[in-house]
Scaffold this active site. Structure first.
Site, PDB file in Angstrom:
ATOM      1  N   GLY A  13       0.776  -1.238   0.000  1.00 57.44           N
ATOM      2  CA  GLY A  13       0.000   0.000   0.000  1.00 57.44           C
ATOM      3  C   GLY A  13       0.803   1.280   0.000  1.00 57.44           C
ATOM      4  O   GLY A  13       0.340   2.293   0.524  1.00 57.44           O
ATOM      5  N   LEU A 115      -5.352  -8.308  -9.274  1.00 56.27           N
ATOM      6  CA  LEU A 115      -6.263  -9.205  -9.982  1.00 56.27           C
ATOM      7  C   LEU A 115      -6.896  -8.481 -11.163  1.00 56.27           C
ATOM      8  O   LEU A 115      -7.213  -7.292 -11.077  1.00 56.27           O
ATOM      9  CB  LEU A 115      -7.358  -9.711  -9.041  1.00 56.27           C
ATOM     10  CG  LEU A 115      -6.885 -10.486  -7.806  1.00 56.27           C
ATOM     11  CD1 LEU A 115      -8.076 -10.823  -6.919  1.00 56.27           C
ATOM     12  CD2 LEU A 115      -6.144 -11.748  -8.198  1.00 56.27           C
ATOM     13  N   ILE A 116      -7.092  -9.223 -12.251  1.00 51.70           N
ATOM     14  CA  ILE A 116      -7.734  -8.635 -13.429  1.00 51.70           C
ATOM     15  C   ILE A 116      -9.207  -8.380 -13.141  1.00 51.70           C
ATOM     16  O   ILE A 116      -9.900  -9.221 -12.575  1.00 51.70           O
ATOM     17  CB  ILE A 116      -7.577  -9.577 -14.642  1.00 51.70           C
ATOM     18  CG1 ILE A 116      -6.109  -9.649 -15.064  1.00 51.70           C
ATOM     19  CG2 ILE A 116      -8.447  -9.113 -15.806  1.00 51.70           C
ATOM     20  CD1 ILE A 116      -5.827 -10.689 -16.132  1.00 51.70           C
ATOM     21  N   LEU A 117      -9.673  -7.214 -13.544  1.00 59.04           N
ATOM     22  CA  LEU A 117     -11.090  -6.860 -13.394  1.00 59.04           C
ATOM     23  C   LEU A 117     -11.806  -7.233 -14.697  1.00 59.04           C
ATOM     24  O   LEU A 117     -11.606  -6.602 -15.725  1.00 59.04           O
ATOM     25  CB  LEU A 117     -11.242  -5.367 -13.086  1.00 59.04           C
ATOM     26  CG  LEU A 117     -10.655  -4.908 -11.751  1.00 59.04           C
ATOM     27  CD1 LEU A 117     -10.737  -3.390 -11.616  1.00 59.04           C
ATOM     28  CD2 LEU A 117     -11.351  -5.576 -10.572  1.00 59.04           C
ATOM     29  N   ASN A 134      -6.364   2.937 -12.993  1.00 57.69           N
ATOM     30  CA  ASN A 134      -5.324   2.016 -12.524  1.00 57.69           C
ATOM     31  C   ASN A 134      -3.945   2.641 -12.696  1.00 57.69           C
ATOM     32  O   ASN A 134      -3.698   3.400 -13.641  1.00 57.69           O
ATOM     33  CB  ASN A 134      -5.392   0.717 -13.337  1.00 57.69           C
ATOM     34  CG  ASN A 134      -4.328  -0.280 -12.935  1.00 57.69           C
ATOM     35  OD1 ASN A 134      -4.204  -0.640 -11.763  1.00 57.69           O
ATOM     36  ND2 ASN A 134      -3.539  -0.748 -13.899  1.00 57.69           N
ATOM     37  N   HIS A 136      -0.175   1.739 -13.610  1.00 54.10           N
ATOM     38  CA  HIS A 136       0.619   0.675 -14.231  1.00 54.10           C
ATOM     39  C   HIS A 136       2.045   1.166 -14.449  1.00 54.10           C
ATOM     40  O   HIS A 136       2.245   2.247 -15.013  1.00 54.10           O
ATOM     41  CB  HIS A 136       0.008   0.253 -15.567  1.00 54.10           C
ATOM     42  CG  HIS A 136       0.706  -0.904 -16.206  1.00 54.10           C
ATOM     43  ND1 HIS A 136       0.806  -2.140 -15.598  1.00 54.10           N
ATOM     44  CD2 HIS A 136       1.375  -1.015 -17.386  1.00 54.10           C
ATOM     45  CE1 HIS A 136       1.478  -2.959 -16.379  1.00 54.10           C
ATOM     46  NE2 HIS A 136       1.847  -2.302 -17.464  1.00 54.10           N
ATOM     47  N   ASP A 176      -4.520  -3.144 -19.071  1.00 54.59           N
ATOM     48  CA  ASP A 176      -3.584  -2.026 -19.207  1.00 54.59           C
ATOM     49  C   ASP A 176      -3.665  -1.339 -20.566  1.00 54.59           C
ATOM     50  O   ASP A 176      -2.693  -0.730 -21.027  1.00 54.59           O
ATOM     51  CB  ASP A 176      -2.139  -2.482 -18.935  1.00 54.59           C
ATOM     52  CG  ASP A 176      -1.977  -3.029 -17.518  1.00 54.59           C
ATOM     53  OD1 ASP A 176      -2.603  -2.475 -16.602  1.00 54.59           O
ATOM     54  OD2 ASP A 176      -1.238  -4.008 -17.332  1.00 54.59           O
TER      55      ASP A 176
END
Length: 224
Positions: A13, A115-117, A134, A136, A176
């Protein structure tokens, strides 16, 4: 109108901390109203609690209990249920009912969510008008998916590229590949260790996550 933010995390975090610090310093133009973690041991949960930010966990391992890795179809179904429940958790405050006095967020910031959404998550959120962004650690169109820092560093050391960096982008089904909101470039240095490059990436991430969040908040506010 104040933009309410849910932050999704999976680990330590540090990028969440950058957002919290900006909020505490009056430099975040929205309010973090909850943190959701895909891991119950993520230190980001402690960071949130220390700043009186409500937390929830949503654990894929709980859905996979009683299955083995070779039970592919069953695990696909379990993963889809996990995704449906994640959407409900964000929209309604609970996986199976609507929590009274719960207000769904205007914005979701994925800050180290691993995790992939899938469309099972994204489509209900889109219907509710909830924007998802997001962080990246690569430039647009380069090194999508996992281990982006390592792959970028290696390409730099091999002389294939001269620039790396990070981006904040909108989340779509393609991993992404969503519209970039903010891009920050880094020069790749020959002879630099992976650890040194990784450190530079993380430092710029902490700046980008705040700037990118504020940029999308401005866009959302203008559209209200």
């Amino acid at each position: 109108m104040s933009i309410e933010i849910s932050v999704l995390i999976s680990g330590s975090g540090t990028n969440l901390q950058a957002l919290i610090d900006a909020q505490n310093e009056g430099k975040l133009n929205g309010k973090i109203t909850q943190v959701i973690s895909s891991s119950d041991t993520a230190f980001g949960l402690t960071r949130a609690s220390k700043n009186n930010i409500p937390t929830k966990t949503h654990l894929l391992k709980n859905y996979y209990k009683g299955t083995t890795k070779d039970q592919i179809e069953i695990r696909k179904e379990k993963r889809e249920q996990f995704n449906k429940d994640l959407a409900n958790l964000i929209i309604n405050g609970s996986i199976d009912s609507t929590v009274s006095n719960y207000k769904s967020p205007n914005l979701i910031v994925c800050a180290g969510w691993m995790l992939i959404l899938s469309p099972t998550v994204l489509e209900p959120l889109e219907k509710e008008g909830i924007t998802i962004i997001n962080l990246h650690p690569a430039l647009p169109g380069a090194f999508d998916g996992t281990l982006a820092i390592d792959r970028c560093w290696k390409a730099g050391q091999d002389g294939e590229i001269t620039k790396g960096g990070v981006m904040i982008h909108k989340v779509i089904t393609e991993v992404d590949r969503g519209e970039p909101i903010l891009v920050k470039e880094l020069d790749l240095k020959k002879g630099e260790t992976l650890e040194e490059y990784e450190d530079r990436v993380h430092k710029i991430e902490h700046i980008a996550i705040v700037e990118g969040t504020n940029k999308i908040i401005k866009e959302l506010t203008n559209n209200i």
